[in-house]
Design a protein around this motif. Structure first.
Motif, PDB file in Angstrom:
ATOM      1  N   ASP A 227      23.841  -4.746  63.990  1.00 48.13           N
ATOM      2  CA  ASP A 227      24.744  -4.001  63.107  1.00 48.13           C
ATOM      3  C   ASP A 227      25.827  -4.923  62.546  1.00 48.13           C
ATOM      4  OD1 ASP A 227      23.308  -1.705  63.551  1.00 48.13           O
ATOM      5  OD2 ASP A 227      24.747  -0.846  64.993  1.00 48.13           O
ATOM      6  N   HIS A 228      26.366  -5.777  63.384  1.00 49.73           N
ATOM      7  CA  HIS A 228      27.407  -6.702  62.943  1.00 49.73           C
ATOM      8  C   HIS A 228      26.883  -7.632  61.854  1.00 49.73           C
ATOM      9  CE1 HIS A 228      29.761 -10.454  63.195  1.00 49.73           C
ATOM     10  NE2 HIS A 228      30.778  -9.610  63.260  1.00 49.73           N
ATOM     11  N   ASN A 229      25.672  -8.181  62.066  1.00 49.46           N
ATOM     12  CA  ASN A 229      25.081  -9.087  61.067  1.00 49.46           C
ATOM     13  C   ASN A 229      24.805  -8.352  59.756  1.00 49.46           C
ATOM     14  OD1 ASN A 229      25.163 -11.247  62.837  1.00 49.46           O
ATOM     15  ND2 ASN A 229      23.083 -10.933  63.557  1.00 49.46           N
ATOM     16  N   ARG A 230      24.305  -7.120  59.848  1.00 48.67           N
ATOM     17  CA  ARG A 230      24.017  -6.337  58.650  1.00 48.67           C
ATOM     18  C   ARG A 230      25.306  -6.019  57.889  1.00 48.67           C
ATOM     19  NH1 ARG A 230      24.347  -1.209  58.375  1.00 48.67           N
ATOM     20  NH2 ARG A 230      24.060  -0.915  60.602  1.00 48.67           N
ATOM     21  N   ILE A 231      26.340  -5.643  58.603  1.00 49.45           N
ATOM     22  CA  ILE A 231      27.633  -5.333  57.973  1.00 49.45           C
ATOM     23  C   ILE A 231      28.218  -6.595  57.332  1.00 49.45           C
ATOM     24  CG2 ILE A 231      30.024  -4.702  58.478  1.00 49.45           C
ATOM     25  CD1 ILE A 231      28.882  -2.689  60.524  1.00 49.45           C
ATOM     26  N   ALA A 232      28.120  -7.732  57.996  1.00 51.80           N
ATOM     27  CA  ALA A 232      28.641  -8.984  57.437  1.00 51.80           C
ATOM     28  C   ALA A 232      27.886  -9.353  56.157  1.00 51.80           C
ATOM     29  CB  ALA A 232      28.537 -10.105  58.469  1.00 51.80           C
ATOM     30  N   GLN A 233      26.574  -9.167  56.156  1.00 49.90           N
ATOM     31  CA  GLN A 233      25.782  -9.479  54.963  1.00 49.90           C
ATOM     32  C   GLN A 233      26.148  -8.521  53.824  1.00 49.90           C
ATOM     33  OE1 GLN A 233      21.585  -9.229  55.591  1.00 49.90           O
ATOM     34  NE2 GLN A 233      21.069 -10.099  53.606  1.00 49.90           N
ATOM     35  N   ASN A 234      26.275  -7.231  54.114  1.00 50.40           N
ATOM     36  CA  ASN A 234      26.674  -6.257  53.083  1.00 50.40           C
ATOM     37  C   ASN A 234      28.058  -6.581  52.537  1.00 50.40           C
ATOM     38  OD1 ASN A 234      24.277  -4.908  53.389  1.00 50.40           O
ATOM     39  ND2 ASN A 234      25.136  -3.245  54.626  1.00 50.40           N
ATOM     40  N   TRP A 235      28.963  -6.975  53.418  1.00 52.88           N
ATOM     41  CA  TRP A 235      30.310  -7.314  53.000  1.00 52.88           C
ATOM     42  C   TRP A 235      30.275  -8.530  52.062  1.00 52.88           C
ATOM     43  CZ3 TRP A 235      33.309 -11.710  53.754  1.00 52.88           C
ATOM     44  CH2 TRP A 235      34.645 -11.587  53.419  1.00 52.88           C
ATOM     45  N   GLN A 236      29.465  -9.532  52.389  1.00 55.84           N
ATOM     46  CA  GLN A 236      29.365 -10.731  51.556  1.00 55.84           C
ATOM     47  C   GLN A 236      28.784 -10.386  50.185  1.00 55.84           C
ATOM     48  OE1 GLN A 236      30.663 -13.593  52.396  1.00 55.84           O
ATOM     49  NE2 GLN A 236      30.000 -14.715  50.599  1.00 55.84           N
ATOM     50  N   GLU A 237      27.744  -9.549  50.167  1.00 53.87           N
ATOM     51  CA  GLU A 237      27.148  -9.141  48.887  1.00 53.87           C
ATOM     52  C   GLU A 237      28.167  -8.366  48.048  1.00 53.87           C
ATOM     53  OE1 GLU A 237      23.703  -6.919  50.013  1.00 53.87           O
ATOM     54  OE2 GLU A 237      22.564  -8.716  50.575  1.00 53.87           O
ATOM     55  N   GLU A 238      28.901  -7.476  48.668  1.00 51.71           N
ATOM     56  CA  GLU A 238      29.917  -6.691  47.943  1.00 51.71           C
ATOM     57  C   GLU A 238      31.025  -7.605  47.435  1.00 51.71           C
ATOM     58  OE1 GLU A 238      31.635  -3.210  46.355  1.00 51.71           O
ATOM     59  OE2 GLU A 238      29.624  -3.690  47.040  1.00 51.71           O
ATOM     60  N   ARG A 239      31.396  -8.585  48.207  1.00 51.22           N
ATOM     61  CA  ARG A 239      32.430  -9.546  47.794  1.00 51.22           C
ATOM     62  C   ARG A 239      31.971 -10.306  46.551  1.00 51.22           C
ATOM     63  NH1 ARG A 239      32.997 -14.904  48.966  1.00 51.22           N
ATOM     64  NH2 ARG A 239      35.095 -15.720  48.823  1.00 51.22           N
ATOM     65  N   LEU A 240      30.723 -10.781  46.575  1.00 53.26           N
ATOM     66  CA  LEU A 240      30.204 -11.511  45.416  1.00 53.26           C
ATOM     67  C   LEU A 240      30.124 -10.607  44.185  1.00 53.26           C
ATOM     68  CD1 LEU A 240      27.385 -13.630  47.096  1.00 53.26           C
ATOM     69  CD2 LEU A 240      29.599 -14.437  46.245  1.00 53.26           C
ATOM     70  N   ARG A 241      29.709  -9.341  44.368  1.00 49.74           N
ATOM     71  CA  ARG A 241      29.631  -8.406  43.253  1.00 49.74           C
ATOM     72  C   ARG A 241      31.014  -8.160  42.647  1.00 49.74           C
ATOM     73  NH1 ARG A 241      30.405  -3.313  41.906  1.00 49.74           N
ATOM     74  NH2 ARG A 241      31.227  -2.701  43.918  1.00 49.74           N
TER      75      ARG A 241
ATOM     76  N   ILE B 137      35.222  -9.119  38.503  1.00 51.95           N
ATOM     77  CA  ILE B 137      36.557  -9.625  38.130  1.00 51.95           C
ATOM     78  C   ILE B 137      36.432 -10.704  37.063  1.00 51.95           C
ATOM     79  CG2 ILE B 137      38.523 -10.979  38.998  1.00 51.95           C
ATOM     80  CD1 ILE B 137      38.250  -9.386  41.621  1.00 51.95           C
ATOM     81  N   GLU B 138      35.455 -11.603  37.215  1.00 54.24           N
ATOM     82  CA  GLU B 138      35.256 -12.641  36.201  1.00 54.24           C
ATOM     83  C   GLU B 138      34.902 -12.024  34.854  1.00 54.24           C
ATOM     84  OE1 GLU B 138      32.293 -15.283  37.708  1.00 54.24           O
ATOM     85  OE2 GLU B 138      33.629 -16.149  39.214  1.00 54.24           O
ATOM     86  N   ASP B 139      34.024 -11.008  34.831  1.00 52.44           N
ATOM     87  CA  ASP B 139      33.675 -10.335  33.580  1.00 52.44           C
ATOM     88  C   ASP B 139      34.899  -9.667  32.959  1.00 52.44           C
ATOM     89  OD1 ASP B 139      31.079 -11.142  33.980  1.00 52.44           O
ATOM     90  OD2 ASP B 139      30.383  -9.179  34.711  1.00 52.44           O
ATOM     91  N   GLN B 140      35.691  -9.006  33.769  1.00 55.06           N
ATOM     92  CA  GLN B 140      36.892  -8.338  33.269  1.00 55.06           C
ATOM     93  C   GLN B 140      37.896  -9.367  32.739  1.00 55.06           C
ATOM     94  OE1 GLN B 140      37.473  -5.073  32.949  1.00 55.06           O
ATOM     95  NE2 GLN B 140      35.419  -4.618  33.703  1.00 55.06           N
ATOM     96  N   THR B 141      37.989 -10.486  33.421  1.00 57.38           N
ATOM     97  CA  THR B 141      38.903 -11.536  32.976  1.00 57.38           C
ATOM     98  C   THR B 141      38.455 -12.077  31.619  1.00 57.38           C
ATOM     99  OG1 THR B 141      39.314 -12.130  35.269  1.00 57.38           O
ATOM    100  CG2 THR B 141      39.950 -13.749  33.625  1.00 57.38           C
ATOM    101  N   GLY B 142      37.145 -12.269  31.436  1.00 55.36           N
ATOM    102  CA  GLY B 142      36.620 -12.743  30.149  1.00 55.36           C
ATOM    103  C   GLY B 142      36.898 -11.741  29.039  1.00 55.36           C
ATOM    104  N   ALA B 143      36.735 -10.461  29.304  1.00 56.75           N
ATOM    105  CA  ALA B 143      37.008  -9.435  28.301  1.00 56.75           C
ATOM    106  C   ALA B 143      38.476  -9.419  27.941  1.00 56.75           C
ATOM    107  CB  ALA B 143      36.560  -8.068  28.807  1.00 56.75           C
TER     108      ALA B 143
END
Length: 172
Positions: A112-126, A131-137
């Motif tokens: 569960d910890h590994n799955r949560i860490a992976q989901n957190w990393q994916e959400e962070r990258l998303r 934020i980068e797209d919004q900054t460009g706009a």
């Protein structure tokens, strides 16, 4: 049970003179004094002089096994020990079962910890991409506004005659 002076000294582990002094001072009482000597009660003797452990190798302490015990007592003792052994085996099996359950829970928690860490990393990258797209706009919108602001302040003659010049320059 009564002791003579010598027996009392031996049982108490002290000298005869020590027992004699305790009798004459009244510290130790006796049942009767006859021609054979003193009759000292065992309870009274051990009240004044607590029982000491025997040091002779031939004598066994009272809680040790004695060869004179009957086979019935040994059989009962072994039955009791077997029952205790079975009980201990059940306790050990329960302990082993609990350990296995805890290890399984620990592996589930790690997954569960590994799955949560992976989901957190994916959400962070998303979110970083968002934020980068919004900054460009925002940069594009800011750039358009600055161009409009720069073109807006024109003089009166340029507004009257300049707009035609541009049209003629563009046509030519």
């Amino acid at each position: 049970m009564y002791f003579s002076l010598g027996q009392a000294a031996k049982e108490a582990g002290v000298a005869k003179s020590t027992i004699s002094k305790a009798l004459s001072s009244g510290k130790l009482s006796y049942a009767e004094k006859g021609t054979a000597g003193y009759k000292i009660d065992a309870a009274e003797l051990f009240r004044v002089f607590p029982r000491t452990s025997k040091t002779e190798p031939d004598e066994l302490p009272s809680n040790d096994w004695k060869p004179s015990q009957g086979h019935m007592e040994t059989g009962v003792s072994s039955a009791i020990l077997e029952i205790q052994l079975i009980g201990l085996k059940h306790l050990m099996a329960e302990k082993d079962r609990r350990i296995a359950d805890l290890e399984a829970d620990r592996s589930h928690i790690r997954e569960d910890h590994n799955r949560i860490a992976q989901n957190w990393q994916e959400e962070r990258l998303r979110l970083l991409k968002l934020i980068e797209d919004q900054t460009g706009a925002v940069k594009l919108l800011t750039d358009e506004r600055t161009r409009q602001v720069k073109e807006a302040p024109r003089g009166l003659w340029e507004r009257i005659f300049g707009s035609n010049r541009r049209k003629f320059a563009a046509a030519a």
